[in-house]
Each structure stands twice: as structure tokens, then as C-alpha cells.
Design a protein around this motif. Structure first.
Motif, PDB file in Angstrom:
ATOM      1  N   THR A 164     -11.968  -3.230  -1.364  1.00 38.79           N
ATOM      2  CA  THR A 164     -11.362  -4.181  -2.297  1.00 38.79           C
ATOM      3  C   THR A 164      -9.888  -4.316  -1.912  1.00 38.79           C
ATOM      4  N   LYS A 165      -9.224  -5.276  -2.509  1.00 38.66           N
ATOM      5  CA  LYS A 165      -7.786  -5.431  -2.261  1.00 38.66           C
ATOM      6  C   LYS A 165      -7.051  -4.150  -2.628  1.00 38.66           C
ATOM      7  N   ALA A 166      -7.416  -3.557  -3.756  1.00 33.44           N
ATOM      8  CA  ALA A 166      -6.753  -2.325  -4.206  1.00 33.44           C
ATOM      9  C   ALA A 166      -7.003  -1.186  -3.235  1.00 33.44           C
ATOM     10  N   GLU A 167      -8.236  -1.065  -2.737  1.00 33.95           N
ATOM     11  CA  GLU A 167      -8.556  -0.005  -1.778  1.00 33.95           C
ATOM     12  C   GLU A 167      -7.789  -0.202  -0.474  1.00 33.95           C
ATOM     13  N   PHE A 168      -7.744  -1.428  -0.005  1.00 34.12           N
ATOM     14  CA  PHE A 168      -7.032  -1.739   1.235  1.00 34.12           C
ATOM     15  C   PHE A 168      -5.562  -1.370   1.091  1.00 34.12           C
ATOM     16  N   ASP A 169      -4.968  -1.790  -0.012  1.00 37.45           N
ATOM     17  CA  ASP A 169      -3.556  -1.513  -0.245  1.00 37.45           C
ATOM     18  C   ASP A 169      -3.317  -0.006  -0.326  1.00 37.45           C
ATOM     19  N   ALA A 170      -4.200   0.683  -1.024  1.00 37.66           N
ATOM     20  CA  ALA A 170      -4.055   2.138  -1.163  1.00 37.66           C
ATOM     21  C   ALA A 170      -4.186   2.842   0.178  1.00 37.66           C
ATOM     22  N   ALA A 171      -5.079   2.321   1.034  1.00 41.12           N
ATOM     23  CA  ALA A 171      -5.251   2.910   2.362  1.00 41.12           C
ATOM     24  C   ALA A 171      -3.968   2.767   3.178  1.00 41.12           C
ATOM     25  N   LEU A 172      -3.322   1.609   3.084  1.00 41.24           N
ATOM     26  CA  LEU A 172      -2.072   1.386   3.816  1.00 41.24           C
ATOM     27  C   LEU A 172      -0.988   2.347   3.334  1.00 41.24           C
ATOM     28  N   VAL A 173      -0.892   2.508   2.025  1.00 43.64           N
ATOM     29  CA  VAL A 173       0.119   3.405   1.464  1.00 43.64           C
ATOM     30  C   VAL A 173      -0.148   4.857   1.888  1.00 43.64           C
TER      31      VAL A 173
END
Length: 421
Positions: A164-173
Motif C-alpha cells: 500500500t502507499k503507507a507500506e511503501f512509505d514506511a519501507a523507505l523510512v
């Protein structure tokens, strides 16, 4: 010595017969333009198809002229103005509607069922008619290493269950906090032009926005609507949080940064997959695009073949294109330049895209996620405005202002051209 009348008549008949035989075997020349000058492998593959076609029948003879990709579109437009278009030309998928509207191209006339099993992105349609068809397509994916994701306790997404967008963003962080890489992901900002719409436009579409509403057609309210602004804010945050290199990225860094371990992941196309496979082997994974809310989407429609509107040899031009659609040629192109073959049968013939092949996933990505860019003659102008807006946003410009400016420019072009009717 004087020939007798019967003998003279016999020789005349034989001479006329010989002349008739020569005329019957003469092939009508078909001019063909192609954008791949400077790529010897592409020339070899195209020339092979042409030689096979020329030798398969006695009516037509295709002659190839190649252009550098950077100068190709300009050359076609200039030739159209001068009334000197070739019989056969190739066209970048999203540009095709403009060329059809401009009367550079005519609808194809192919045998029934010829393209029934082709990937959707390889078929160029406008106003309900097929104008072009491609021997290959291309697909983007997130290049990553299993070992890196596992070491950071990041779920490895699948085609059926992407991030999801949230998962993708969290992975980057998470990757950023790990401190082992200069950047968590490389989005390819060193590349300009069509890369923006091809690579990043699907993120906007997955968010619920688009370059424009083709049905209206209108950009205001679509590009700069709620979904567009939400996407723009997230896009800008990639750069303010230093999650990806900015617009000043060096081209060499784009080519080798992931391979050299400077970037944890990379957003790239299947054309770059083989060097990464050679470097990382089984540790390499090609991940589907994240789902920003409206489903995972990636770009579609690469270069395709069509028939010029002004040719006097449409029958021969269509015959050549139909001939080139054989699975063995689609497979040869795939093996030669690494792109996705247009049909399942052709994929099965390839080294990389067959079942169990190292790039098999890209065929599945193209089949399931590929999304066409706005199919309108106004696309070329809209794409340029989108590039300006995203670059401005990446460089710190106000999101709403950049999108408003782009939408106004796109709508002005639509109005100027009577919505390309």
C-alpha cells in the motif's frame, strides 16, 4: 542475313515473354522509417525481418531508413508537412493519437485475429480504430534485494498483494534509518522527458488523478483535483525527506547507483534488468508498483508500427506489419534487446520471459498492471506540462500552484485545438 517472318515473330514473342517475366517479378519498393539508429542489435533484428519478408513474396520490397530516437519525431513531422512520409513508420505509443488526428497515419488493415492475443499496451487505438501495433512492450518495477528487505524486516510484496502507499512509505523510512544507503530508492530523476509521464504518471493514476479527463476533455479538476494535490504533496515529500535523489541527479549515478549499493531500491524498467541480475543473481527481486489507493499501475505502450496516411502502397505496408507479428520475431526482439514480447506464445519462446525465466514477472506485471497514458492527440503537450509540474514540485515549488499552472496550460492547448476533434 535476313530473318524470315515466322522466325522473326517467334523471337519477338520470346522477347516480349521475357520482358513480361521481368516485369512480373519486379517488387514495389516500400519505404520504412525506424527510430533505432545507433543500436546495432535493433538494426540486425529489423533487417532480418525485412529480408525474410522481401524473400517471402515477389510483390513488395521494404527498404529501411533509420533515425536517432531524439530526432525521429521531428523528422516525421517535417516529412508530413512536406508530403514526404514513408510507407511504413514506427511511433511511440502515446504519440500515436496525435499522429492519427494530424492525418500522418491511417488505421491498420490486418488479418482477422492477428492481434487478438497481444498485450493491451502493444495495441495503439484511437477513436475505436487500431492504428499501430508493437512487437514488444516495456514495464517498470521496483528493483530490490531480498537480503536487504529481510534484514530490515520489510515485507516483500507480490503482484496479488503489492505494498500500500503507507507500506511503501514506511519501507523507505525504515531503509533510510538503517543508514547503509545514500538513498532508500532511486526514482530516476536524471532522466527527463517522457520518463516522467511513463514512470510517475501511473502513480498519479493509482492515486485517483490523471493528466486530464479524456472524456471531457479537460485537465482542471483532474490533474489538480484533490487526488492530484494529495499525490503532489507525497511526491514533494520524497525530496524534502531526502528519500530519493533530486532533479540534479547525475546520469551515471542513475545507471550504476543501485548496482554499486548506493541506493537500496530503484524504480526502473525491464530494459535495465539484465545487468542487475548479473550483479545480484537470485537475491534480486522485481517488485510491483505500490497501490496508492486505486490499484497498482505501471506505464504501457512502447514503440509500434503503423502505415502512413499518404502511402499509395497501403496493401504492402499492412502486409509487412502482419508478417512482422509472428511469434518468432517477437521472441527474437525480446532475446535481443530485453523487452517484453507481445504475446504469451512469444514469451514461451524466449530465454528470459518463458515460464521460470528470470524476467517472467515483467510479463505478468505488464499483463496485470499496465495502464495506458491519456489516449488523446493532446497528450504530447500534456506530458510536457506534467514533467514541468513534477520537476517544479520536486524542487520545492508550491504543489497546488504547479498543478494549477499545468492544468491551465493543458486546457488552453485543448481549447486552441478545438479539443482535437
Amino acid at each position: 542475313m535476313t530473318l524470315t517472318s515466322p522466325l522473326r515473330r517467334s523471337l519477338i514473342v520470346l522477347g516480349l515473354a521475357a520482358l513480361g517475366a521481368t516485369t512480373a517479378h519486379a517488387q514495389t519498393t516500400l519505404s520504412m522509417w525506424y527510430h533505432g539508429a545507433g543500436n546495432p542489435k535493433e538494426k540486425e533484428l529489423i533487417t532480418g525481418i525485412i529480408n525474410d519478408f522481401n524473400g517471402s513474396q515477389k510483390e513488395w520490397k521494404v527498404e529501411l531508413q533509420q533515425f536517432p530516437q531524439e530526432a525521429y519525431n521531428t523528422s516525421v513531422v517535417a516529412a508530413a508537412v512536406a508530403g514526404k512520409l514513408p510507407d511504413i513508420l514506427d511511433v511511440d505509443g502515446p504519440v500515436m493519437p496525435n499522429w492519427a488526428w494530424s492525418k500522418y497515419m491511417q488505421p491498420l488493415s490486418l488479418p482477422a485475429g492477428a492481434i487478438d492475443k497481444f498485450l493491451p499496451g502493444t495495441i495503439g487505438k484511437w477513436n475505436g480504430k487500431v492504428y499501430s501495433v508493437g512487437l514488444w512492450d516495456a514495464a517498470c518495477a521496483i528493483f530490490a534485494r531480498k537480503s536487504v528487505l529481510q534484514a530490515h524486516n520489510i515485507r516483500i510484496p507480490t503482484l496479488d498483494k503489492p505494498w500500500t502507499k503507507a507500506e511503501f512509505d514506511a519501507a523507505l523510512v525504515t531503509l533510510q534509518k538503517g543508514g547503509k544507503f545514500q538513498y532508500p530508492i532511486d526514482m530516476g530523476m536524471a532522466w527527463k522527458g517522457e520518463w516522467y509521464s511513463y514512470a510517475f504518471g501511473p502513480f498519479l493514476q493509482s492515486s485517483g488523478g490523471d493528466l486530464l479527463n479524456s472524456a471531457t476533455p479537460k485537465s482542471n479538476g483532474t490533474l489538480n483535483g484533490k487526488a492530484g494535490v494529495e499525490f503532489g504533496n507525497w511526491w514533494q515529500s520524497l525530496f524534502t525527506r531526502k528519500l530519493t535523489p533530486g532533479t540534479s541527479q547525475d546520469g551515471a549515478e542513475r545507471e550504476t547507483g543501485f548496482l554499486d549499493g548506493k541506493y537500496a531500491m530503484q524504480w526502473n524498467g525491464n530494459w535495465a534488468a539484465l545487468p542487475a541480475l548479473k550483479k545480484f543473481g537470485d537475491d534480486l527481486v522485481f517488485l510491483p508498483a505500490p497501490d496508492f489507493g486505486k490499484g497498482s499501475k505501471i506505464g504501457a505502450a512502447s514503440w509500434q508500427f503503423g502505415v502512413s496516411a499518404t502511402t499509395k502502397n497501403a496493401k504492402g505496408a499492412n502486409a509487412f506489419i502482419a508478417f512482422a507479428l509472428k511469434d518468432k520475431y517477437l521472441a527474437a526482439f525480446s532475446d535481443g534487446i530485453g523487452l517484453i514480447p507481445s504475446t504469451p506464445a512469444a514469451a514461451a519462446l524466449t530465454q528470459n520471459y518463458k515460464k521460470g525465466g528470470p524476467l517472467e514477472v515483467f510479463f505478468a506485471l505488464s499483463a496485470k498492471q499496465a495502464t495506458l497514458r491519456a489516449s488523446t492527440p493532446g497528450y504530447a503537450g500534456a506530458s510536457g506540462e506534467f514533467e514541468k509540474a513534477l520537476a517544479d514540485i520536486a524542487n520545492g515549488g508550491k504543489v497546488a500552484d504547479a498543478l494549477d499552472t499545468a492544468a491551465d496550460a493543458i486546457d488552453a492547448d485543448l481549447k486552441k485545438n478545438n479539443n482535437y476533434r
